[in-house]
Design an enzyme around this catalytic site. Structure first.
Site, PDB file in Angstrom:
ATOM      1  CG  ASP A   8      -2.012  -1.031   1.156  1.00 26.06           C
ATOM      2  OD1 ASP A   8      -1.981  -1.855   0.216  1.00 26.06           O
ATOM      3  OD2 ASP A   8      -2.906  -1.028   2.024  1.00 26.06           O
ATOM      4  CG  ASP A 130     -13.060  -1.804  -2.163  1.00 29.92           C
ATOM      5  OD1 ASP A 130     -12.556  -2.905  -2.426  1.00 29.92           O
ATOM      6  OD2 ASP A 130     -12.584  -0.729  -2.553  1.00 29.92           O
TER       7      ASP A 130
END
Length: 242
Positions: A8, A130
């Protein structure tokens, strides 16, 4: 089962968040390309990158770092975060990225993904789904939509999508285990390559997904905190066929 070590990116650094909260941030490295090389050296066959700044901004922010990672490793890379236009897709692919993950646009304009699959091919375009309590979240998880994860995955299949990264936001970065039951349901209902993301904490979590017939799993915080040994996980779940 394909395993995806996660990197990330925020401000050019390799970080992890808890439940997508930008104030809950841990920095693991100032040189993400070195982390990418480490995972490759441990046997990784695919990398999962997220441009966290891009997810909020709506355009790629960490482009230079992404290129550096792509130049450092020889294994394929998929990336998500702020990729919401054809130009953004072309830009990422031009850096040497193998697959781009599209989340917000998949909800707001599913037809767009169909067009992109026709243009770039189903191996290049991944839908990012998501969800929180089964409902899809968009714009860096800042907003909850009115569509369920199951409905969106079904719609993505109609548009030719073959790969879906499914993240259970409530579990992301919490080391609380993935949502095996719902990931299995999505896999069984669609027959697609559903890649589980969020909450991976142990070899047992991976084993449950593997036995449920889930096709892929993204591992983030558990690798950085040494709860999962990547080489061991690859030997156990990637090199065998169920």
């Amino acid at each position: 089962m394909q395993l995806y070590p996660a990197i990330d990116l925020k401000n050019g650094q390799c970080v992890r968040l808890k439940q997508g909260e930008f104030k809950e941030i841990t920095v693991y490295s100032d040189a993400p390309e070195e982390i990418a090389a480490l995972w490759q050296s441990q046997g990784a066959t695919f990398l999962h990158l997220v441009d966290l700044d891009g997810a909020l901004a709506g355009y790629s922010v960490n482009r230079d770092v992404i290129k550096k990672i792509a130049d450092t490793v020889s294994i394929p890379i998929e990336i998500g975060g702020g990729i919401r236009s054809e130009e953004a897709i072309e830009s990422m692919l031009s850096l040497g990225v193998a697959r781009v993950i599209i989340g917000t646009r998949a909800v707001e304009n599913p037809e767009f993904l169909g067009e992109m699959v026709r243009k770039f091919g189903p191996e290049r375009i991944v839908a990012g789904v998501d969800a929180k309590d089964g409902m899809v979240a968009v714009e860096g998880w800042e907003k909850i939509s009115t569509i369920s994860a199951s409905d969106l995955c079904g719609r993505m299949k109609e548009y030719g999508i073959q790969h879906i990264v499914y993240t259970d936001i409530a579990r992301d970065g919490m080391l609380s285990g993935p949502n095996v039951a719902y990931t299995k349901k999505l896999t069984d209902d669609t027959g697609l390559d559903i890649i589980a993301s969020g909450g991976m904490s142990s070899m047992e979590d991976l084993r449950q997904l593997y036995e449920a017939g889930v096709k892929g799993a993204i591992i983030g915080k558990a690798l950085y905190e040494k709860r999962i040994d990547l080489k061991e996980a690859i030997d156990a779940f990637e090199k065998q066929t169920p």
